[in-house]
Design a protein around this motif. Structure first.
Motif, PDB file in Angstrom:
ATOM      1  N   LEU A 239      -1.466  -7.883   3.298  1.00 39.54           N
ATOM      2  CA  LEU A 239      -2.168  -6.813   4.005  1.00 39.54           C
ATOM      3  C   LEU A 239      -3.312  -7.323   4.883  1.00 39.54           C
ATOM      4  CD1 LEU A 239      -0.575  -4.499   2.769  1.00 39.54           C
ATOM      5  CD2 LEU A 239      -2.731  -3.372   2.265  1.00 39.54           C
ATOM      6  N   ARG A 240      -3.451  -8.624   5.002  1.00 44.20           N
ATOM      7  CA  ARG A 240      -4.498  -9.139   5.880  1.00 44.20           C
ATOM      8  C   ARG A 240      -4.251  -8.672   7.318  1.00 44.20           C
ATOM      9  NH1 ARG A 240      -5.017 -15.370   3.609  1.00 44.20           N
ATOM     10  NH2 ARG A 240      -6.168 -14.841   1.695  1.00 44.20           N
ATOM     11  N   GLY A 241      -5.321  -8.159   7.943  1.00 38.79           N
ATOM     12  CA  GLY A 241      -5.206  -7.659   9.303  1.00 38.79           C
ATOM     13  C   GLY A 241      -4.601  -6.272   9.394  1.00 38.79           C
ATOM     14  N   LYS A 242      -4.488  -5.583   8.239  1.00 36.54           N
ATOM     15  CA  LYS A 242      -3.888  -4.246   8.241  1.00 36.54           C
ATOM     16  C   LYS A 242      -4.801  -3.200   7.597  1.00 36.54           C
ATOM     17  CE  LYS A 242       0.848  -6.025   8.221  1.00 36.54           C
ATOM     18  NZ  LYS A 242       2.171  -6.002   7.590  1.00 36.54           N
ATOM     19  N   VAL A 243      -6.064  -3.578   7.353  1.00 40.32           N
ATOM     20  CA  VAL A 243      -7.024  -2.656   6.751  1.00 40.32           C
ATOM     21  C   VAL A 243      -8.222  -2.530   7.682  1.00 40.32           C
ATOM     22  CG1 VAL A 243      -8.417  -2.114   4.714  1.00 40.32           C
ATOM     23  CG2 VAL A 243      -6.274  -3.393   4.440  1.00 40.32           C
TER      24      VAL A 243
ATOM     25  N   GLU B 261      -5.806  -1.135  -4.027  1.00 37.70           N
ATOM     26  CA  GLU B 261      -5.672   0.272  -3.669  1.00 37.70           C
ATOM     27  C   GLU B 261      -5.102   0.409  -2.255  1.00 37.70           C
ATOM     28  OE1 GLU B 261      -9.265   2.596  -3.279  1.00 37.70           O
ATOM     29  OE2 GLU B 261      -8.269   4.347  -4.145  1.00 37.70           O
ATOM     30  N   ASP B 262      -5.539  -0.465  -1.346  1.00 42.78           N
ATOM     31  CA  ASP B 262      -4.982  -0.475   0.005  1.00 42.78           C
ATOM     32  C   ASP B 262      -3.480  -0.767  -0.036  1.00 42.78           C
ATOM     33  OD1 ASP B 262      -7.565  -0.133   1.153  1.00 42.78           O
ATOM     34  OD2 ASP B 262      -7.915  -2.296   1.014  1.00 42.78           O
ATOM     35  N   VAL B 263      -3.101  -1.721  -0.878  1.00 39.76           N
ATOM     36  CA  VAL B 263      -1.687  -2.077  -1.026  1.00 39.76           C
ATOM     37  C   VAL B 263      -0.886  -0.857  -1.467  1.00 39.76           C
ATOM     38  CG1 VAL B 263      -0.048  -3.432  -2.403  1.00 39.76           C
ATOM     39  CG2 VAL B 263      -2.138  -4.507  -1.528  1.00 39.76           C
TER      40      VAL B 263
ATOM     41  N   LYS C 140     -13.122  -1.687  12.637  1.00 42.13           N
ATOM     42  CA  LYS C 140     -13.505  -3.000  12.128  1.00 42.13           C
ATOM     43  C   LYS C 140     -12.544  -3.439  11.024  1.00 42.13           C
ATOM     44  CE  LYS C 140     -18.431  -2.244  13.053  1.00 42.13           C
ATOM     45  NZ  LYS C 140     -19.793  -2.129  12.447  1.00 42.13           N
ATOM     46  N   ALA C 141     -12.093  -4.683  11.093  1.00 44.00           N
ATOM     47  CA  ALA C 141     -11.192  -5.223  10.069  1.00 44.00           C
ATOM     48  C   ALA C 141     -11.907  -5.349   8.738  1.00 44.00           C
ATOM     49  CB  ALA C 141     -10.655  -6.577  10.512  1.00 44.00           C
TER      50      ALA C 141
ATOM     51  N   ARG D 249     -11.478   4.623   5.749  1.00 45.26           N
ATOM     52  CA  ARG D 249     -10.765   3.354   5.521  1.00 45.26           C
ATOM     53  C   ARG D 249      -9.286   3.633   5.743  1.00 45.26           C
ATOM     54  NH1 ARG D 249     -12.294  -1.326   2.703  1.00 45.26           N
ATOM     55  NH2 ARG D 249     -10.574  -2.584   1.879  1.00 45.26           N
ATOM     56  N   ILE D 250      -8.668   2.867   6.607  1.00 47.90           N
ATOM     57  CA  ILE D 250      -7.291   3.106   7.039  1.00 47.90           C
ATOM     58  C   ILE D 250      -6.448   1.856   6.819  1.00 47.90           C
ATOM     59  CG2 ILE D 250      -5.850   3.480   9.099  1.00 47.90           C
ATOM     60  CD1 ILE D 250      -8.059   5.285  10.178  1.00 47.90           C
ATOM     61  N   VAL D 251      -5.192   2.041   6.377  1.00 45.70           N
ATOM     62  CA  VAL D 251      -4.236   0.934   6.307  1.00 45.70           C
ATOM     63  C   VAL D 251      -3.101   1.204   7.282  1.00 45.70           C
ATOM     64  CG1 VAL D 251      -4.767   0.288   3.935  1.00 45.70           C
ATOM     65  CG2 VAL D 251      -3.014   1.998   4.361  1.00 45.70           C
TER      66      VAL D 251
END
Length: 296
Positions: A222-226, A277-279, A270-271, A258-260
């Motif tokens: 999920l790096r770069g997707k939150v 929880e994001d996953v 902002k990244a 906070r968005i995924v």
């Protein structure tokens, strides 16, 4: 030890509760995550041998559960989502009753019951009638009965529901300590229950297994997707219809969301570092967003 779930399907008339699910598990803790109706409880009931799959089979060390029969059940410890208790029993009497059903030697049962009553903090209440216990106390008793036979396969369906924060910590510490020579499957909708103790996370949606990895592997994906961004309340509803919003909170007259997602939602977003929880939200999609998004 290997537990292999092979192409398991469970149908209830027109409902497909578990859909051709295959996975192999070895010693360790598995966090089973998914929204209500994802098939988690049905899968656990099949593994616990209280429900028969429509198709597929389960193998332990390469041997079919159907062939092993009682030898398989002897290795199980199961705490269902809704425990059935005799309200006039006391916790102590209930554990002795379960130990007899499991065929545990009386001397061994006495020692084990004493240990478990201490662990679940019911020693002082061991002679109270179960009907007088709080929901959290009954939940702790359910955990104790699942551990009575020192199971090699421990199946826990929403085990921390009703526990206070201290009890949740005690529970997670115990599970971590006993998991070295066990397969522990812990189903929950509370991500924090498994974030730091699970060796691997299994994510179910609509009866299918849609992801299996370690927490760190999931987070790495999920790096770069939150993202986080500060918006007005009027903008919130528009964003909610377009993106997966994990959570929101107020900051003076603005709202931070906070968005995924695979793409940056807005130029000024902002990244952020991902968490489990994001996953969960990324893989589950919009099915939980309206239930869990709130403004504090």
């Amino acid at each position: 030890m290997e537990l292999r779930i092979d192409k398991v399907t469970k149908k209830f008339k027109d409902i497909l509760a578990v859909n051709n699910l295959s996975v192999s598990l070895s010693n360790g803790i598995y966090g089973l995550l998914g929204p209500n109706g994802s098939g988690k409880t049905t899968l656990l009931r099949i593994i616990a041998d209280v429900m028969t799959p429509t198709e597929g089979n389960i193998y332990l060390e390469g041997k079919s559960k159907k062939v092993l029969e009682e030898d398989y059940r002897d290795l199980l410890g199961y705490m269902p989502q809704e425990m059935g208790f005799y309200k006039n029993f006391t916790p102590k009497k209930f554990l002795y009753y379960i130990s007899e059903l499991k065929g545990i030697d009386k001397r061994e049962a006495k020692e084990k019951i004493g240990e478990l009553l201490k662990f679940v903090n019911l020693e002082k209440d061991k002679n109270k009638k179960i009907g007088r216990l709080s929901g959290g106390m009954r939940q702790r008793l359910g955990i104790a009965q699942a551990l009575l036979n020192d199971p090699k396969i421990l199946i826990l369906d929403e085990p921390t529901a009703g526990l206070d924060p201290n009890e949740r910590i005690r529970f997670k510490n115990l599970i971590s300590n006993i998991s070295k020579d066990k397969i522990v499957i812990l189903s929950t909708h509370i991500v924090s229950d498994v974030e730091f103790i699970a060796n691997e996370i299994l994510i179910m949606k609509e009866g299918a297994l849609i992801g299996k990895a370690t927490p760190s592997e999931f987070i790495k994906k999920l790096r770069g997707k939150v993202w986080s961004l500060t918006i007005t309340e009027d903008e919130l509803y528009e964003l909610d219809s377009k993106y997966k919003i994990v959570n929101t909170y107020r900051e003076k007259d603005s709202i931070v969301v906070r968005i995924v997602g695979d793409e940056k939602p807005l130029e000024y977003a902002k990244a952020q570092e991902a968490n489990l929880e994001d996953v969960f939200f990324y893989y589950i999609g919009n099915s939980l967003r309206k239930l869990t998004t709130s403004i504090h």
